[in-house]
Write a protein that holds these residues in place. Structure first.
Motif, PDB file in Angstrom:
ATOM      1  N   VAL A 124      17.062  32.917  -4.994  1.00 28.69           N
ATOM      2  CA  VAL A 124      17.446  31.801  -4.149  1.00 28.69           C
ATOM      3  C   VAL A 124      16.042  31.301  -3.579  1.00 28.69           C
ATOM      4  O   VAL A 124      16.186  29.799  -3.470  1.00 28.69           O
ATOM      5  N   LYS A 125      15.314  31.859  -2.895  1.00 28.01           N
ATOM      6  CA  LYS A 125      13.871  31.386  -2.355  1.00 28.01           C
ATOM      7  C   LYS A 125      12.966  30.657  -3.394  1.00 28.01           C
ATOM      8  O   LYS A 125      12.711  29.877  -3.170  1.00 28.01           O
ATOM      9  N   LEU A 126      13.135  31.313  -4.637  1.00 27.13           N
ATOM     10  CA  LEU A 126      12.297  30.605  -5.805  1.00 27.13           C
ATOM     11  C   LEU A 126      12.649  29.390  -5.961  1.00 27.13           C
ATOM     12  O   LEU A 126      12.189  28.431  -6.304  1.00 27.13           O
ATOM     13  N   LEU A 127      14.129  29.376  -6.162  1.00 25.11           N
ATOM     14  CA  LEU A 127      14.581  28.001  -6.536  1.00 25.11           C
ATOM     15  C   LEU A 127      14.403  27.066  -5.689  1.00 25.11           C
ATOM     16  O   LEU A 127      14.237  25.769  -5.676  1.00 25.11           O
ATOM     17  N   ARG A 128      14.764  27.416  -4.103  1.00 25.05           N
ATOM     18  CA  ARG A 128      14.265  26.395  -3.085  1.00 25.05           C
ATOM     19  C   ARG A 128      12.613  25.914  -3.183  1.00 25.05           C
ATOM     20  O   ARG A 128      12.496  24.818  -3.017  1.00 25.05           O
ATOM     21  N   ALA A 129      11.899  26.934  -3.562  1.00 20.18           N
ATOM     22  CA  ALA A 129      10.496  26.696  -3.555  1.00 20.18           C
ATOM     23  C   ALA A 129      10.151  25.639  -4.754  1.00 20.18           C
ATOM     24  O   ALA A 129       9.332  24.684  -4.466  1.00 20.18           O
ATOM     25  N   ILE A 130      11.054  25.760  -6.030  1.00 16.09           N
ATOM     26  CA  ILE A 130      10.648  24.994  -6.942  1.00 16.09           C
ATOM     27  C   ILE A 130      11.131  23.577  -6.616  1.00 16.09           C
ATOM     28  O   ILE A 130      10.628  22.408  -6.994  1.00 16.09           O
ATOM     29  N   GLN A 131      12.350  23.739  -5.983  1.00 12.11           N
ATOM     30  CA  GLN A 131      13.057  22.063  -5.949  1.00 12.11           C
ATOM     31  C   GLN A 131      12.119  21.504  -4.674  1.00 12.11           C
ATOM     32  O   GLN A 131      12.253  20.260  -4.591  1.00 12.11           O
ATOM     33  N   GLU A 132      12.068  22.097  -3.761  1.00 13.71           N
ATOM     34  CA  GLU A 132      11.511  21.385  -2.415  1.00 13.71           C
ATOM     35  C   GLU A 132       9.908  21.296  -2.509  1.00 13.71           C
ATOM     36  O   GLU A 132       9.313  20.616  -1.719  1.00 13.71           O
ATOM     37  N   GLY A 133       9.250  22.038  -3.290  1.00 11.79           N
ATOM     38  CA  GLY A 133       7.792  22.201  -3.243  1.00 11.79           C
ATOM     39  C   GLY A 133       7.255  22.624  -2.050  1.00 11.79           C
ATOM     40  O   GLY A 133       6.160  22.503  -1.590  1.00 11.79           O
ATOM     41  N   GLU A 134       7.975  23.780  -1.417  1.00 12.48           N
ATOM     42  CA  GLU A 134       7.276  24.340  -0.337  1.00 12.48           C
ATOM     43  C   GLU A 134       7.879  26.043  -0.358  1.00 12.48           C
ATOM     44  O   GLU A 134       9.056  26.200  -0.970  1.00 12.48           O
ATOM     45  N   VAL A 135       7.363  26.782   0.409  1.00 11.31           N
ATOM     46  CA  VAL A 135       7.694  27.993   0.650  1.00 11.31           C
ATOM     47  C   VAL A 135       7.616  28.530   2.161  1.00 11.31           C
ATOM     48  O   VAL A 135       7.173  27.731   2.981  1.00 11.31           O
ATOM     49  N   ASP A 136       8.393  29.449   2.508  1.00 11.51           N
ATOM     50  CA  ASP A 136       8.644  29.772   3.905  1.00 11.51           C
ATOM     51  C   ASP A 136       8.171  31.290   4.006  1.00 11.51           C
ATOM     52  O   ASP A 136       8.559  32.398   3.663  1.00 11.51           O
ATOM     53  N   PRO A 137       6.677  31.538   4.525  1.00  9.22           N
ATOM     54  CA  PRO A 137       6.068  32.928   4.736  1.00  9.22           C
ATOM     55  C   PRO A 137       7.007  33.493   5.659  1.00  9.22           C
ATOM     56  O   PRO A 137       7.561  33.033   6.594  1.00  9.22           O
ATOM     57  N   VAL A 138       7.046  34.881   5.149  1.00  3.88           N
ATOM     58  CA  VAL A 138       7.817  35.715   6.234  1.00  3.88           C
ATOM     59  C   VAL A 138       7.016  35.559   7.569  1.00  3.88           C
ATOM     60  O   VAL A 138       5.923  35.861   7.770  1.00  3.88           O
ATOM     61  N   GLY A 139       7.979  35.560   8.507  1.00  2.00           N
ATOM     62  CA  GLY A 139       7.657  35.310  10.116  1.00  2.00           C
ATOM     63  C   GLY A 139       7.032  33.972  10.346  1.00  2.00           C
ATOM     64  O   GLY A 139       6.812  34.018  11.674  1.00  2.00           O
ATOM     65  N   SER A 140       7.079  32.925   9.386  1.00  2.00           N
ATOM     66  CA  SER A 140       6.540  31.694   9.881  1.00  2.00           C
ATOM     67  C   SER A 140       7.427  30.839  10.360  1.00  2.00           C
ATOM     68  O   SER A 140       8.733  31.080  10.085  1.00  2.00           O
ATOM     69  N   ARG A 141       7.097  29.992  11.509  1.00  2.00           N
ATOM     70  CA  ARG A 141       8.230  28.976  12.013  1.00  2.00           C
ATOM     71  C   ARG A 141       8.445  27.960  11.181  1.00  2.00           C
ATOM     72  O   ARG A 141       9.254  27.007  11.442  1.00  2.00           O
ATOM     73  N   ARG A 142       7.384  27.491  10.281  1.00  2.00           N
ATOM     74  CA  ARG A 142       7.638  26.324   9.498  1.00  2.00           C
ATOM     75  C   ARG A 142       7.145  26.491   8.164  1.00  2.00           C
ATOM     76  O   ARG A 142       6.414  27.583   7.821  1.00  2.00           O
ATOM     77  N   PRO A 143       7.715  25.943   7.008  1.00  2.00           N
ATOM     78  CA  PRO A 143       7.572  26.085   5.590  1.00  2.00           C
ATOM     79  C   PRO A 143       6.040  25.492   5.544  1.00  2.00           C
ATOM     80  O   PRO A 143       5.468  24.709   5.969  1.00  2.00           O
TER      81      PRO A 143
END
Length: 358
Positions: free
Chosen positions: A122-141
């Motif tokens: 699910v997270k990989l799909l979002r990273a590909i579609q949105e061009g961003e990742v959510d680091p664990v513990g981070s407040r912003r992508p």
């Protein structure tokens, strides 16, 4: 274009007809940013294809980050790919940049992508579609610009049907599929691959090996190579270590020789030590010929009627004895009998011993 130090399709050893389509598709894919899925058995060289795609793309010279998705512990997959902040979980003593951020501006190669857990899919799909990742513990992508090239040795469409892989992610990754054939379907490449590995590995090992004899090469061409190019490289590496001359011969490939009919290496049988015979059983000379009680190590050599037994019957008993004595260890049995393993299997089949021993 070719950037100094980058791999291109011209550098690949892939001149066989079976690889023509791979080369054509790879060059087409390199000219765009389309997601590519490279399919094929383990060891066929999928990462080399991915590196050539990077080397001939407009991202040549940028980062190429390879990740084996099947080798990451499940609880660390998200952190490995997306990164984490300091203190995000036990053991996170410092901020960590994930593979997506490492590959920013370049290519992220996801090997064995079918092994990703469903929640990470699910997270990989979002990273590909949105061009961003959510680091664990981070407040912003975090924004990332990566080109995704994936690889698998699994039948992913069957995994999708079985609910083991997300359908939407599969079609997102599989926009431009490239199927790499196994080495057994591209045997015309074996001579060039062998010469390449000899040159490379002999130099690395400081050995004087310069080539391979024609009969040894013919044997390698006759083998099926279930482990593909990776197995071939490891086999040549072992042969170079074994080789005592300047050319590899059949004797330097004992494992392959034992698996290819007509190429088994004959191992000299150990000398047979005489077995003391009790006085009551000492041979009696009749007409210049020694005759004992008709047994050798418990194996009768004559029938109850005093006639010599058939050679194949004695041979069958010898093989049975060796199988029992060496507990079914086929390599040891073959070595003690002084025959190749493929010869041993053939004799067992011909003598009807397979069922008895199976």
């Amino acid at each position: 274009k070719k950037v100094t130090g980058a791999l291109s399709f011209a550098d690949l050893i892939a001149s066989s007809p079976a690889m023509a389509n791979v080369m054509r598709l790879g060059k087409r894919g390199a000219a765009s940013t389309i997601p590519i899925l490279i399919e094929g058995e383990s060891g066929v060289g999928k990462e080399m294809i991915a590196r050539a795609i990077q080397g001939e793309s407009d991202r040549a010279g940028r980062a190429f980050v390879a990740v084996n998705c099947g080798a990451i512990p499940e609880n660390l997959v998200e952190s490995t790919l997306c990164g984490h902040e300091k203190g995000a979980f036990t053991g996170a003593t410092a901020k960590h940049m994930g593979k997506f951020q490492e590959a920013d501006g370049g290519t992220l190669f996801l090997d064995e992508v079918a092994e990703l857990p469903l929640d990470m899919q699910v997270k990989l799909l979002r990273a590909i579609q949105e061009g961003e990742v959510d680091p664990v513990g981070s407040r912003r992508p975090v924004k990332v610009n990566v080109r995704i090239v994936s690889a698998t040795n699994r039948n992913m469409i069957e995994m999708v049907k079985a609910g083991q892989f997300r359908e939407d992610l599969y079609y997102r990754l599989n926009v431009f599929p490239i199927m790499v054939p196994p080495l057994r379907d591209r045997k015309d490449d074996i001579p060039a691959l062998v010469n390449h590995f000899i040159t490379k590995l002999a130099a690395e090992e400081g050995r004087k090996v310069r080539g391979i004899r024609p009969d040894a090469l013919a044997m390698l061409m006759a083998y099926a190579w279930p482990g593909n190019v990776r197995q071939l490289e490891n086999t040549v590496f072992r042969a170079i270590v074994l080789c005592e001359g300047d050319q590899l011969g059949i004797e330097d490939f004992p494992q392959i020789a034992s698996l290819v009919d007509g190429y088994e290496i004959m191992v000299p049988a150990a000398p047979v030590m005489p077995v003391p015979v009790p006085p009551a059983q000492q041979p009696v000379r009749r007409g210049g010929t020694e005759v004992s009680d008709g047994t050798a190590l418990g194996i009768p050599v004559v029938t109850d009627g005093g006639h010599i037994r058939k050679l194949e019957d004695v041979e069958a008993d010898m093989i049975k004895l060796a199988l029992h004595r060496y507990r079914g260890q086929m390599s040891e049995v073959a070595r003690k009998l002084g025959i190749g393993r493929s010869t041993l299997y053939r004799k067992m089949r011909d003598l009807g011993l397979e069922e008895a021993e199976g």
